[in-house]
Structure formats: structure tokens, C-alpha cells
Design a protein around this motif. Structure first.
Motif, PDB file in Angstrom:
ATOM      1  N   GLU A 139       3.172   8.040  18.212  1.00  0.00           N
ATOM      2  CA  GLU A 139       2.991   7.150  19.347  1.00  0.00           C
ATOM      3  C   GLU A 139       2.081   6.003  18.921  1.00  0.00           C
ATOM      4  OE1 GLU A 139       1.515   9.141  22.778  1.00  0.00           O
ATOM      5  OE2 GLU A 139       3.168  10.589  22.875  1.00  0.00           O
ATOM      6  N   LEU A 140       2.379   4.818  19.387  1.00  0.00           N
ATOM      7  CA  LEU A 140       1.594   3.648  19.008  1.00  0.00           C
ATOM      8  C   LEU A 140       0.233   3.689  19.687  1.00  0.00           C
ATOM      9  CD1 LEU A 140       1.592   0.972  17.440  1.00  0.00           C
ATOM     10  CD2 LEU A 140       2.450  -0.133  19.518  1.00  0.00           C
ATOM     11  N   ILE A 141      -0.827   3.713  18.881  1.00  0.00           N
ATOM     12  CA  ILE A 141      -2.196   3.767  19.398  1.00  0.00           C
ATOM     13  C   ILE A 141      -2.764   2.352  19.405  1.00  0.00           C
ATOM     14  CG2 ILE A 141      -4.489   4.745  19.121  1.00  0.00           C
ATOM     15  CD1 ILE A 141      -2.312   6.785  19.751  1.00  0.00           C
ATOM     16  N   THR A 142      -3.241   1.940  20.566  1.00  0.00           N
ATOM     17  CA  THR A 142      -3.813   0.595  20.707  1.00  0.00           C
ATOM     18  C   THR A 142      -5.211   0.622  21.324  1.00  0.00           C
ATOM     19  OG1 THR A 142      -2.764   0.318  22.865  1.00  0.00           O
ATOM     20  CG2 THR A 142      -1.522  -0.432  20.936  1.00  0.00           C
ATOM     21  N   THR A 143      -5.823   1.788  21.353  1.00  0.00           N
ATOM     22  CA  THR A 143      -7.161   1.922  21.947  1.00  0.00           C
ATOM     23  C   THR A 143      -8.186   2.260  20.866  1.00  0.00           C
ATOM     24  OG1 THR A 143      -6.730   4.280  22.403  1.00  0.00           O
ATOM     25  CG2 THR A 143      -6.190   2.689  24.136  1.00  0.00           C
ATOM     26  N   GLY A 144      -9.442   2.370  21.307  1.00  0.00           N
ATOM     27  CA  GLY A 144     -10.504   2.698  20.363  1.00  0.00           C
ATOM     28  C   GLY A 144     -10.699   1.602  19.335  1.00  0.00           C
ATOM     29  N   MET A 145     -10.807   1.983  18.070  1.00  0.00           N
ATOM     30  CA  MET A 145     -10.992   1.010  17.001  1.00  0.00           C
ATOM     31  C   MET A 145      -9.775   0.105  16.848  1.00  0.00           C
ATOM     32  SD  MET A 145     -13.121  -0.156  14.827  1.00  0.00           S
ATOM     33  CE  MET A 145     -14.374   1.132  14.733  1.00  0.00           C
ATOM     34  N   TYR A 146      -8.621   0.576  17.326  1.00  0.00           N
ATOM     35  CA  TYR A 146      -7.397  -0.227  17.231  1.00  0.00           C
ATOM     36  C   TYR A 146      -7.412  -1.401  18.200  1.00  0.00           C
ATOM     37  CZ  TYR A 146      -5.513   3.360  14.189  1.00  0.00           C
ATOM     38  OH  TYR A 146      -5.311   4.209  13.122  1.00  0.00           O
ATOM     39  N   ASN A 147      -8.418  -1.485  19.031  1.00  0.00           N
ATOM     40  CA  ASN A 147      -8.622  -2.678  19.847  1.00  0.00           C
ATOM     41  C   ASN A 147      -9.115  -3.860  19.022  1.00  0.00           C
ATOM     42  OD1 ASN A 147      -7.928  -2.529  22.618  1.00  0.00           O
ATOM     43  ND2 ASN A 147      -9.557  -1.035  22.960  1.00  0.00           N
ATOM     44  N   TYR A 148      -9.669  -3.566  17.829  1.00  0.00           N
ATOM     45  CA  TYR A 148     -10.323  -4.588  17.025  1.00  0.00           C
ATOM     46  C   TYR A 148      -9.580  -4.871  15.710  1.00  0.00           C
ATOM     47  CZ  TYR A 148     -13.976  -3.230  20.278  1.00  0.00           C
ATOM     48  OH  TYR A 148     -14.680  -2.934  21.425  1.00  0.00           O
ATOM     49  N   VAL A 149      -9.032  -3.823  15.109  1.00  0.00           N
ATOM     50  CA  VAL A 149      -8.269  -3.988  13.865  1.00  0.00           C
ATOM     51  C   VAL A 149      -7.026  -3.107  13.931  1.00  0.00           C
ATOM     52  CG1 VAL A 149     -10.167  -4.664  12.344  1.00  0.00           C
ATOM     53  CG2 VAL A 149      -9.716  -2.249  12.753  1.00  0.00           C
ATOM     54  N   ALA A 208       0.028  -9.693  17.894  1.00  0.00           N
ATOM     55  CA  ALA A 208      -0.447 -10.964  18.432  1.00  0.00           C
ATOM     56  C   ALA A 208      -1.802 -10.804  19.117  1.00  0.00           C
ATOM     57  CB  ALA A 208       0.574 -11.518  19.421  1.00  0.00           C
ATOM     58  N   LYS A 209      -2.047  -9.642  19.704  1.00  0.00           N
ATOM     59  CA  LYS A 209      -3.322  -9.393  20.381  1.00  0.00           C
ATOM     60  C   LYS A 209      -4.420  -9.037  19.386  1.00  0.00           C
ATOM     61  CE  LYS A 209      -5.559  -6.141  23.543  1.00  0.00           C
ATOM     62  NZ  LYS A 209      -5.390  -4.910  24.349  1.00  0.00           N
ATOM     63  N   VAL A 210      -4.121  -8.129  18.466  1.00  0.00           N
ATOM     64  CA  VAL A 210      -5.097  -7.688  17.458  1.00  0.00           C
ATOM     65  C   VAL A 210      -4.733  -8.392  16.148  1.00  0.00           C
ATOM     66  CG1 VAL A 210      -6.160  -5.723  16.304  1.00  0.00           C
ATOM     67  CG2 VAL A 210      -5.276  -5.469  18.634  1.00  0.00           C
ATOM     68  N   THR A 211      -5.348  -9.512  15.911  1.00  0.00           N
ATOM     69  CA  THR A 211      -4.962 -10.349  14.774  1.00  0.00           C
ATOM     70  C   THR A 211      -5.627  -9.930  13.458  1.00  0.00           C
ATOM     71  OG1 THR A 211      -6.734 -11.917  15.306  1.00  0.00           O
ATOM     72  CG2 THR A 211      -4.555 -12.332  16.264  1.00  0.00           C
ATOM     73  N   LYS A 212      -6.699  -9.148  13.520  1.00  0.00           N
ATOM     74  CA  LYS A 212      -7.404  -8.752  12.306  1.00  0.00           C
ATOM     75  C   LYS A 212      -6.791  -7.483  11.745  1.00  0.00           C
ATOM     76  CE  LYS A 212      -9.937 -12.279  12.979  1.00  0.00           C
ATOM     77  NZ  LYS A 212      -9.591 -13.521  12.250  1.00  0.00           N
ATOM     78  N   LYS A 213      -6.633  -7.482  10.446  1.00  0.00           N
ATOM     79  CA  LYS A 213      -5.939  -6.372   9.796  1.00  0.00           C
ATOM     80  C   LYS A 213      -6.883  -5.234   9.407  1.00  0.00           C
ATOM     81  CE  LYS A 213      -2.924  -7.711   6.834  1.00  0.00           C
ATOM     82  NZ  LYS A 213      -2.289  -8.213   5.571  1.00  0.00           N
ATOM     83  N   PHE A 214      -7.994  -5.550   8.733  1.00  0.00           N
ATOM     84  CA  PHE A 214      -8.890  -4.524   8.210  1.00  0.00           C
ATOM     85  C   PHE A 214     -10.295  -4.559   8.805  1.00  0.00           C
ATOM     86  CE2 PHE A 214      -6.233  -4.792   4.099  1.00  0.00           C
ATOM     87  CZ  PHE A 214      -5.364  -3.812   4.558  1.00  0.00           C
ATOM     88  N   PHE A 215     -10.854  -5.780   8.925  1.00  0.00           N
ATOM     89  CA  PHE A 215     -12.263  -5.911   9.304  1.00  0.00           C
ATOM     90  C   PHE A 215     -12.366  -6.691  10.608  1.00  0.00           C
ATOM     91  CE2 PHE A 215     -11.934  -6.451   4.590  1.00  0.00           C
ATOM     92  CZ  PHE A 215     -12.181  -5.121   4.281  1.00  0.00           C
ATOM     93  N   PRO A 216     -13.069  -6.160  11.605  1.00  0.00           N
ATOM     94  CA  PRO A 216     -13.200  -6.863  12.905  1.00  0.00           C
ATOM     95  C   PRO A 216     -13.808  -8.262  12.730  1.00  0.00           C
ATOM     96  CG  PRO A 216     -14.001  -4.605  13.071  1.00  0.00           C
ATOM     97  CD  PRO A 216     -13.759  -4.870  11.619  1.00  0.00           C
TER      98      PRO A 216
END
Length: 219
Positions: A139-149, A208-216
């Protein structure tokens, strides 16, 4: 001393050559002409030398004239030029040692990296996989740290690797950390393509929402 004067048909006297003991003396007018001719030749030679590309390769005279233009002072990036010179001086003659500060920053980098990895693992939970392809039950996770990277575990791994290389003063570890970054970049390209194939526009909106790949806030 014997002098000979010749008169032209127009009645004007020509300048005489004067012989003194068989020595020919050049008249004043002729000597002046020779001098002027020599001066002109010297000036031409000087002009030719000054125009030679090797004599003023960097246009020093032109640059000096531009630098003396008071109307343009402060409008040509002078502040950054002074900062550049100051930075070069600091590189050559550092005023103090930063070993302790570097160690502190490296320790923080390692700690942050471990936190990123743990947070990413906890966020994925049962959907975690070592492979680039998502699991069948993923399932696609978009919460937690995935809000930033989009890939916090990979970012955390890189931070820990570079921090370890710095704190151990190991150029080899630093090179291997750079190699790890290249590998993760390639893996992420495949992984994101597979996620896009599975989730389509939903994953496109997530990127498009979370544009950073590795580092916030950085990359």
C-alpha cells in the motif's frame, strides 16, 4: 675645407654637402628627416609589439581602466569578489581548527540517518521490502517521514554512511558512500517507475507534493 653649392634652374639654392678632410657631413635638414623617419619606425615597431597577443594576454590595461570607473563601483559584484578573496585566504591560512565541530556534525549526521531509517521502517511496517518492486500486498504510504521525503530509508542510509566516513577520517569510506549514492539513485529510478505503473496518477500526485527524494528541504 671645400664647399660646393649648386643652384637649380629655378634660381633656388640647394643645400650643399660639406666635405671636411674627405668626410661627408649630412646637412641638418637631411639629419632631421632621418631622425623623424627613425622615430616613426620605432613607434610603428612599438605599436606592433604592443599589439602582439603575448604582450597583453589578459587585457590588463583595459581591465585597470574598467576597475577605476567609480560610477560602476558596487554594481559589478565587488562584494562577492572580496568574499572570494577572503575565502581563499581562509583556505590557505585557517584561523582555527574545526576538528571538534566536524566530529559533532558527523555524529549528528549518523544519528539522524539511523532515525530516518528506523522511522521509514516503522512507517512501512509489513509493506517493507529490500527489492525495488513493491510487494503484492503493498500500500502506498504517504504519512510520517513520507510527508517530507519519498525515500527516507535511503536518505538515512546515505547520511549514516557519509557521517561514518567523516568521523573516521576515511577517504575510502567517503568514496564508497558516494558509490552507494549512485547505486541508490539507480534503484530509486526503477522503484519509482514500478510504483508509477501500479498507482498511476496517485503516485504522480505524491511526487508532485513530496518533491524531495532523500533529504528533507534539500534533495
Amino acid at each position: 675645407m671645400v664647399a660646393h653649392r649648386h643652384v637649380s634652374s629655378s634660381g633656388e639654392a640647394e643645400t650643399a654637402k660639406v666635405s671636411v678632410d674627405d668626410t661627408v657631413v649630412v646637412p641638418v635638414e637631411a639629419a632631421a628627416a632621418v631622425t623623424i623617419s627613425d622615430s616613426a619606425a620605432a613607434a610603428a615597431d612599438a605599436a606592433e609589439v604592443s599589439s602582439h597577443p603575448l604582450t597583453d594576454m589578459f587585457g590588463a590595461q583595459e581591465l585597470l581602466t574598467e576597475l577605476q570607473d567609480q560610477d560602476q563601483f558596487g554594481k559589478r559584484g565587488e562584494a562577492w569578489t572580496f568574499a572570494q578573496v577572503a575565502a581563499i585566504v581562509l583556505v590557505l591560512l585557517p584561523p582555527f581548527q574545526l576538528v571538534g565541530l566536524v566530529d559533532i556534525l558527523a555524529t549528528l549526521l549518523i544519528t539522524s540517518g539511523v532515525v530516518f531509517m528506523l522511522y521509514g521502517i516503522m512507517s512501512l511496517g509489513r509493506f517493507i521490502s529490500p527489492l525495488a518492486a513493491p510487494r503484492k500486498s503493498h500500500e502506498l504510504i504517504t504519512t510520517g517521514m513520507y510527508n517530507y521525503v519519498r525515500h527516507p530509508m535511503y536518505g538515512g542510509l546515505l547520511m549514516a554512511a557519509f557521517g561514518l566516513a567523516v568521523i573516521t577520517r576515511s577517504e575510502t569510506r567517503l568514496a564508497m558512500a558516494a558509490l552507494l549514492w549512485v547505486v541508490l539513485e539507480k534503484k530509486v529510478t526503477i522503484e519509482e517507475r514500478m510504483l508509477l505503473e501500479r498507482y498511476g496518477q496517485v503516485y504522480q500526485d505524491f511526487k508532485a507534493k513530496v518533491t524531495k527524494k532523500f533529504f528533507p528541504f534539500v534533495y
